[in-house]
Design an enzyme around this catalytic site. Structure first.
Site, PDB file in Angstrom:
ATOM      1  N   GLU A 165       0.814  -1.209   0.000  1.00 21.74           N
ATOM      2  CA  GLU A 165       0.000   0.000   0.000  1.00 21.74           C
ATOM      3  C   GLU A 165       0.848   1.260   0.000  1.00 21.74           C
ATOM      4  O   GLU A 165       1.968   1.265   0.518  1.00 21.74           O
ATOM      5  CB  GLU A 165      -0.915  -0.011   1.230  1.00 21.74           C
ATOM      6  CG  GLU A 165      -1.946  -1.121   1.139  1.00 21.74           C
ATOM      7  CD  GLU A 165      -2.833  -1.251   2.373  1.00 21.74           C
ATOM      8  OE1 GLU A 165      -3.936  -1.768   2.233  1.00 21.74           O
ATOM      9  OE2 GLU A 165      -2.403  -0.851   3.479  1.00 21.74           O
ATOM     10  N   CYS A 169       3.366   8.565   1.046  1.00 28.66           N
ATOM     11  CA  CYS A 169       3.974   7.654   2.010  1.00 28.66           C
ATOM     12  C   CYS A 169       4.100   6.304   1.291  1.00 28.66           C
ATOM     13  O   CYS A 169       3.092   5.726   0.868  1.00 28.66           O
ATOM     14  CB  CYS A 169       3.068   7.551   3.242  1.00 28.66           C
ATOM     15  SG  CYS A 169       3.649   6.345   4.431  1.00 28.66           S
ATOM     16  N   CYS A 191       6.605  -7.069   6.839  1.00 29.16           N
ATOM     17  CA  CYS A 191       7.755  -6.548   7.587  1.00 29.16           C
ATOM     18  C   CYS A 191       8.198  -7.587   8.611  1.00 29.16           C
ATOM     19  O   CYS A 191       7.360  -8.268   9.208  1.00 29.16           O
ATOM     20  CB  CYS A 191       7.384  -5.257   8.298  1.00 29.16           C
ATOM     21  SG  CYS A 191       8.803  -4.471   9.102  1.00 29.16           S
ATOM     22  N   CYS A 247       6.928  -4.621  15.103  1.00 32.46           N
ATOM     23  CA  CYS A 247       6.622  -3.595  16.117  1.00 32.46           C
ATOM     24  C   CYS A 247       5.183  -3.821  16.590  1.00 32.46           C
ATOM     25  O   CYS A 247       4.288  -4.057  15.776  1.00 32.46           O
ATOM     26  CB  CYS A 247       6.757  -2.200  15.530  1.00 32.46           C
ATOM     27  SG  CYS A 247       8.399  -1.878  14.879  1.00 32.46           S
ATOM     28  N   CYS A 292       2.003  -1.729  15.238  1.00 31.89           N
ATOM     29  CA  CYS A 292       1.903  -1.495  13.797  1.00 31.89           C
ATOM     30  C   CYS A 292       1.230  -2.677  13.098  1.00 31.89           C
ATOM     31  O   CYS A 292       1.636  -3.828  13.283  1.00 31.89           O
ATOM     32  CB  CYS A 292       3.311  -1.277  13.250  1.00 31.89           C
ATOM     33  SG  CYS A 292       3.387  -1.301  11.460  1.00 31.89           S
ATOM     34  N   CYS A 298      -0.757   6.358   9.981  1.00 33.94           N
ATOM     35  CA  CYS A 298       0.512   5.792  10.403  1.00 33.94           C
ATOM     36  C   CYS A 298       0.305   4.510  11.219  1.00 33.94           C
ATOM     37  O   CYS A 298      -0.450   4.495  12.185  1.00 33.94           O
ATOM     38  CB  CYS A 298       1.210   6.847  11.245  1.00 33.94           C
ATOM     39  SG  CYS A 298       2.853   6.411  11.673  1.00 33.94           S
TER      40      CYS A 298
HETATM   41  S1  SF4 Z   1       6.601   0.225  12.274  1.00 35.07           S
HETATM   42 FE1  SF4 Z   1       5.668  -1.478  11.130  1.00 35.07          FE
HETATM   43  S2  SF4 Z   1       6.476  -1.334   9.078  1.00 35.07           S
HETATM   44 FE2  SF4 Z   1       7.787  -0.058  10.395  1.00 35.07          FE
HETATM   45  S3  SF4 Z   1       9.434  -1.411  11.053  1.00 35.07           S
HETATM   46 FE3  SF4 Z   1       7.883  -1.586  12.621  1.00 35.07          FE
HETATM   47  S4  SF4 Z   1       6.620  -3.330  11.986  1.00 35.07           S
HETATM   48 FE4  SF4 Z   1       7.827  -2.725  10.213  1.00 35.07          FE
END
Ligand code: SF4
Length: 336
Positions: A82, A96, A103, A107, A110, A329
């Protein structure tokens, strides 16, 4: 371009064909030779027989009530990523963009972090994202993109070569000719690669997603901190600045009762003083289904900002955009 010119010359085609195809490839990605309507049918067939075109295609578009657009792109091998177009009242149009499919850094706050990392995006796929968002911006707002942030899906510094190569194309005179000063690469904190950016003397800006100002809290929400602790990041950022002299920003999402107290603000100020950082971007948290966090009250946010300002920290609050379409975000997860 030269390669294209000699290819068409060998085919006995006119030289301007190279320019036409070049524009389709780099400025109007269409995903098939058949869609290159200013070429003859025979030439389109010949190109399709000889080459494949792994261009990104827009698979789905969502439009938020605040003017933000979220595009879902489909890759040639059937994956989805995206990208978001964010218009602001100050007349900026920011794209963005994503750098990976999924990923690996997980995190906790996220949505992308809960997806498996499938693969890195190739440099031309990242470039296509930017071009497609730029084309949308021109169509909807009559303006070109003014800024690009690598804050979409994935960790840009774990796809280092492709990200840098895509930025080369974005800034090239025969690409989008955008100034690197209008591009920000945001990292969750990969110390070794931050130093590499310094060694490569890159010209774009760097943002560190800090989100907690001590190792214990950061470890809780960002597993990458286990191998890249805050001390190593401070050292890497100083090295980066010494080598590249480029702007550094801290990104800090405020989570209710986790990192929003004045004691947290104090710790954050101490870190800010150890790095030539220009700015702390405070970010409004956008809830996702998978995580337990909440956003703090307005009063708490204001108190946090006031405390930082009182201590002469250059601070800015980044309000959420595109929440209603999961484009804000931390919300990107290929969901419709
Ligand atoms: S914020 Fe999300 S996209 Fe960015 S590094 Fe952490 S897990 Fe990956």
């Amino acid at each position: 371009m030269q390669e294209l010119e000699s290819y068409f010359e060998k085919l006995g085609e006119k030289k301007f064909r190279a320019k036409q195809v070049y524009e389709w490839l780099w400025l109007k990605p269409v995903g098939s030779f058949d869609a290159m309507t200013n070429l003859s049918k025979e030439l389109r067939k010949k190109l399709s027989d000889e080459f494949s075109l792994p261009a990104l295609k827009v698979d789905h578009t969502q439009h938020s009530s605040d003017g933000t657009f979220k595009l879902r792109f489909k890759t040639h091998d059937g994956h989805f990523v995206e990208g978001v177009l964010i218009p602001t009242e100050s007349g900026r149009y920011t794209a963005c963009v994503s750098s990976q499919i999924g990923c690996s850094l997980s995190c906790k706050f996220c949505a992308t972090g809960y997806m498996e990392r499938k693969r890195n995006l190739e440099f031309d796929e990242i470039y296509d994202e930017v071009v497609l968002l730029n084309n949308l911006c021109e169509k909807e707002y009559g303006k070109k993109l003014s800024n690009i942030v690598f804050m979409g899906m994935g960790e840009p510094l774990l796809n280092y070569k492709n990200v840098l190569r895509s930025i080369e194309r974005i800034t090239a005179a025969d690409g989008l000719a955008m100034s690197p000063r209008r591009i920000t690469v945001s990292t969750a904190g990969v110390a070794k690669m931050i130093k590499q950016l310094g060694d490569d003397k890159v010209k774009f800006k760097l943002a560190l997603s800090l989100h907690a100002a001590n190792d214990q809290k950061r470890h809780e929400i960002m597993p990458v901190n286990d191998t890249n602790n805050i001390k190593s990041l401070i050292e890497a950022l100083n090295y980066f600045y010494k080598q590249a002299k480029n702007e550094i920003t801290f990104e800090y999402i405020l989570f209710k009762d986790f990192n929003d107290s004045l004691k947290d603000a104090d710790e954050l100020i101490k870190l800010y003083r150890q790095v030539p950082a220009d700015l702390i971007n405070l970010i409004e948290y956008n809830p996702i289904d998978a995580a337990r966090f909440e956003k703090p009250s307005e009063e708490k946010v204001e108190a946090f900002i006031a405390y930082l300002s009182k201590h002469r920290v250059n601070v800015r609050l980044r309000r959420s955009r595109g929440k209603d379409i999961d484009a804000a975000c931390g919300q990107l997860a290929n969901k419709n």
